[in-house]
Design a protein around this motif. Structure first.
Motif, PDB file in Angstrom:
ATOM      1  N   ASN A 179     -30.098 105.344  68.282  1.00  0.00           N
ATOM      2  CA  ASN A 179     -29.298 106.247  69.097  1.00  0.00           C
ATOM      3  C   ASN A 179     -28.728 105.420  70.241  1.00  0.00           C
ATOM      4  N   THR A 180     -27.405 105.237  70.253  1.00  0.00           N
ATOM      5  CA  THR A 180     -26.745 104.397  71.259  1.00  0.00           C
ATOM      6  C   THR A 180     -25.784 105.223  72.105  1.00  0.00           C
ATOM      7  N   GLU A 181     -25.261 104.604  73.146  1.00  0.00           N
ATOM      8  CA  GLU A 181     -24.240 105.257  73.983  1.00  0.00           C
ATOM      9  C   GLU A 181     -23.001 105.640  73.180  1.00  0.00           C
ATOM     10  N   CYS A 182     -22.762 104.958  72.068  1.00  0.00           N
ATOM     11  CA  CYS A 182     -21.574 105.220  71.248  1.00  0.00           C
ATOM     12  C   CYS A 182     -21.850 106.125  70.059  1.00  0.00           C
ATOM     13  N   GLY A 183     -23.100 106.524  69.870  1.00  0.00           N
ATOM     14  CA  GLY A 183     -23.444 107.367  68.733  1.00  0.00           C
ATOM     15  C   GLY A 183     -24.636 106.807  67.975  1.00  0.00           C
ATOM     16  N   VAL A 184     -24.886 107.374  66.803  1.00  0.00           N
ATOM     17  CA  VAL A 184     -26.078 107.049  66.013  1.00  0.00           C
ATOM     18  C   VAL A 184     -25.720 106.112  64.866  1.00  0.00           C
ATOM     19  N   ILE A 185     -26.565 105.080  64.698  1.00  0.00           N
ATOM     20  CA  ILE A 185     -26.457 104.168  63.556  1.00  0.00           C
ATOM     21  C   ILE A 185     -27.695 104.376  62.685  1.00  0.00           C
ATOM     22  N   LYS A 202     -32.678  98.970  75.708  1.00  0.00           N
ATOM     23  CA  LYS A 202     -32.062  97.640  75.621  1.00  0.00           C
ATOM     24  C   LYS A 202     -30.595  97.819  75.245  1.00  0.00           C
ATOM     25  N   SER A 203     -29.906  96.716  74.931  1.00  0.00           N
ATOM     26  CA  SER A 203     -28.465  96.796  74.700  1.00  0.00           C
ATOM     27  C   SER A 203     -27.975  95.935  73.553  1.00  0.00           C
ATOM     28  N   PHE A 204     -26.841  96.347  73.005  1.00  0.00           N
ATOM     29  CA  PHE A 204     -26.007  95.437  72.225  1.00  0.00           C
ATOM     30  C   PHE A 204     -25.222  94.659  73.266  1.00  0.00           C
ATOM     31  N   TYR A 205     -25.241  93.327  73.184  1.00  0.00           N
ATOM     32  CA  TYR A 205     -24.628  92.502  74.232  1.00  0.00           C
ATOM     33  C   TYR A 205     -23.672  91.459  73.674  1.00  0.00           C
ATOM     34  N   ARG A 206     -23.544  91.362  72.377  1.00  0.00           N
ATOM     35  CA  ARG A 206     -22.655  90.361  71.764  1.00  0.00           C
ATOM     36  C   ARG A 206     -21.726  91.078  70.805  1.00  0.00           C
ATOM     37  N   SER A 207     -20.465  90.655  70.787  1.00  0.00           N
ATOM     38  CA  SER A 207     -19.500  91.189  69.834  1.00  0.00           C
ATOM     39  C   SER A 207     -18.472  90.114  69.527  1.00  0.00           C
ATOM     40  N   ASP A 208     -18.555  89.564  68.325  1.00  0.00           N
ATOM     41  CA  ASP A 208     -17.537  88.642  67.829  1.00  0.00           C
ATOM     42  C   ASP A 208     -17.412  88.895  66.327  1.00  0.00           C
ATOM     43  N   PHE A 209     -18.112  88.139  65.505  1.00  0.00           N
ATOM     44  CA  PHE A 209     -18.137  88.467  64.070  1.00  0.00           C
ATOM     45  C   PHE A 209     -19.374  89.289  63.731  1.00  0.00           C
ATOM     46  N   VAL A 210     -20.201  89.542  64.745  1.00  0.00           N
ATOM     47  CA  VAL A 210     -21.380  90.405  64.643  1.00  0.00           C
ATOM     48  C   VAL A 210     -21.510  91.187  65.941  1.00  0.00           C
ATOM     49  N   ILE A 211     -22.317  92.266  65.931  1.00  0.00           N
ATOM     50  CA  ILE A 211     -22.816  92.844  67.181  1.00  0.00           C
ATOM     51  C   ILE A 211     -24.309  92.550  67.197  1.00  0.00           C
ATOM     52  N   GLN A 212     -24.808  92.076  68.333  1.00  0.00           N
ATOM     53  CA  GLN A 212     -26.198  91.645  68.411  1.00  0.00           C
ATOM     54  C   GLN A 212     -26.936  92.411  69.491  1.00  0.00           C
ATOM     55  N   CYS A 213     -28.213  92.685  69.215  1.00  0.00           N
ATOM     56  CA  CYS A 213     -29.063  93.372  70.174  1.00  0.00           C
ATOM     57  C   CYS A 213     -30.450  92.759  70.173  1.00  0.00           C
ATOM     58  N   GLY A 214     -31.243  93.173  71.137  1.00  0.00           N
ATOM     59  CA  GLY A 214     -32.617  92.698  71.244  1.00  0.00           C
ATOM     60  C   GLY A 214     -33.046  92.688  72.691  1.00  0.00           C
ATOM     61  N   SER A 268     -22.059 105.850  60.484  1.00  0.00           N
ATOM     62  CA  SER A 268     -22.711 104.743  61.187  1.00  0.00           C
ATOM     63  C   SER A 268     -21.774 103.546  61.317  1.00  0.00           C
ATOM     64  N   PHE A 269     -20.960 103.282  60.282  1.00  0.00           N
ATOM     65  CA  PHE A 269     -19.980 102.197  60.369  1.00  0.00           C
ATOM     66  C   PHE A 269     -18.996 102.445  61.516  1.00  0.00           C
ATOM     67  N   LYS A 270     -18.590 103.698  61.701  1.00  0.00           N
ATOM     68  CA  LYS A 270     -17.675 104.031  62.811  1.00  0.00           C
ATOM     69  C   LYS A 270     -18.329 103.721  64.153  1.00  0.00           C
ATOM     70  N   VAL A 271     -19.620 104.003  64.280  1.00  0.00           N
ATOM     71  CA  VAL A 271     -20.350 103.716  65.522  1.00  0.00           C
ATOM     72  C   VAL A 271     -20.464 102.204  65.725  1.00  0.00           C
ATOM     73  N   VAL A 272     -20.774 101.472  64.666  1.00  0.00           N
ATOM     74  CA  VAL A 272     -20.851 100.007  64.751  1.00  0.00           C
ATOM     75  C   VAL A 272     -19.531  99.441  65.266  1.00  0.00           C
ATOM     76  N   ASP A 273     -18.423  99.905  64.703  1.00  0.00           N
ATOM     77  CA  ASP A 273     -17.110  99.410  65.133  1.00  0.00           C
ATOM     78  C   ASP A 273     -16.797  99.819  66.572  1.00  0.00           C
ATOM     79  N   ALA A 274     -17.217 101.021  66.977  1.00  0.00           N
ATOM     80  CA  ALA A 274     -17.023 101.457  68.366  1.00  0.00           C
ATOM     81  C   ALA A 274     -17.842 100.581  69.318  1.00  0.00           C
ATOM     82  N   ILE A 275     -19.070 100.240  68.928  1.00  0.00           N
ATOM     83  CA  ILE A 275     -19.902  99.361  69.759  1.00  0.00           C
ATOM     84  C   ILE A 275     -19.231  98.000  69.913  1.00  0.00           C
ATOM     85  N   ALA A 276     -18.692  97.467  68.826  1.00  0.00           N
ATOM     86  CA  ALA A 276     -18.009  96.163  68.885  1.00  0.00           C
ATOM     87  C   ALA A 276     -16.900  96.192  69.936  1.00  0.00           C
TER      88      ALA A 276
END
Length: 162
Positions: free
Chosen positions: A16-22, A50-62, A135-143
């Motif tokens: 559950n993220t600020e941009c929706g659910v994955i 915690k956060s997703f903090y990277r966005s290039d060819f991936v989105i990364q969290c931890g 979930s793909f839409k949320v992933v792309d929104a996070i990016a």
């Protein structure tokens, strides 16, 4: 180190993220040790806040930047052990330095096909995949949000058995 998983049969993660659910489907056929490690981390609440903090060819969290230490490293990189799953769009893999067997709670979701990650530095082990179109839409929104604002908060992550 983390104790035995409270969710040994968990088959999915719900982020559950600020941009929706994955919704993520775990790939125990590919990486059972990694799936156990991640579900233990999720069960202990490690990713909450915690956060997703990277966005290039991936989105990364931890735990990056949180001041929280990971609960030890994974015992091994399972890239070549189980059913092989390539780093295609929507797959989730463990991040690691240029030494193959030092991954921990950092992971990424591939935004595109990244076949070079299947071999680089011993390979990046795929342990889950995005489960549905919403979930793909949320992933792309996070990016997009990470590129614009630097981070997207993860409210909570839970394990599910389906």
């Amino acid at each position: 180190a983390l104790s035995r998983s409270k969710n040994p049969m968990a088959s999915a993660l719900v982020m559950n993220t600020e941009c929706g659910v994955i919704n993520l489907r775990l790939r125990r056929d590919s990486a059972p040790i990694t799936c156990d490690y991640i579900t233990q981390a999720v069960s202990s609440g490690l990713y909450n806040g915690k956060s997703f903090y990277r966005s290039d060819f991936v989105i990364q969290c931890g735990l990056h930047g949180s001041g929280v230490a990971p609960p030890g490293n994974l015992s091994k990189n399972e890239t070549k052990d189980g059913a092989f799953v390539s780093n295609t769009r929507g797959t989730c893999a463990i991040a690691h330095w240029d030494v193959p067997d030092n991954g921990n709670t950092e992971f990424f979701i591939n935004l595109q096909a990244n076949a070079h990650l299947d071999e680089a530095y011993g390979g990046y082990c795929v342990f889950a995949e995005v489960a549905d179109d919403a979930s793909f839409k949320v992933v792309d929104a996070i990016a997009q949000e990470v590129k614009a604002k630097g981070a997207v908060k993860i409210n909570s992550v839970v394990c599910q058995s389906r």
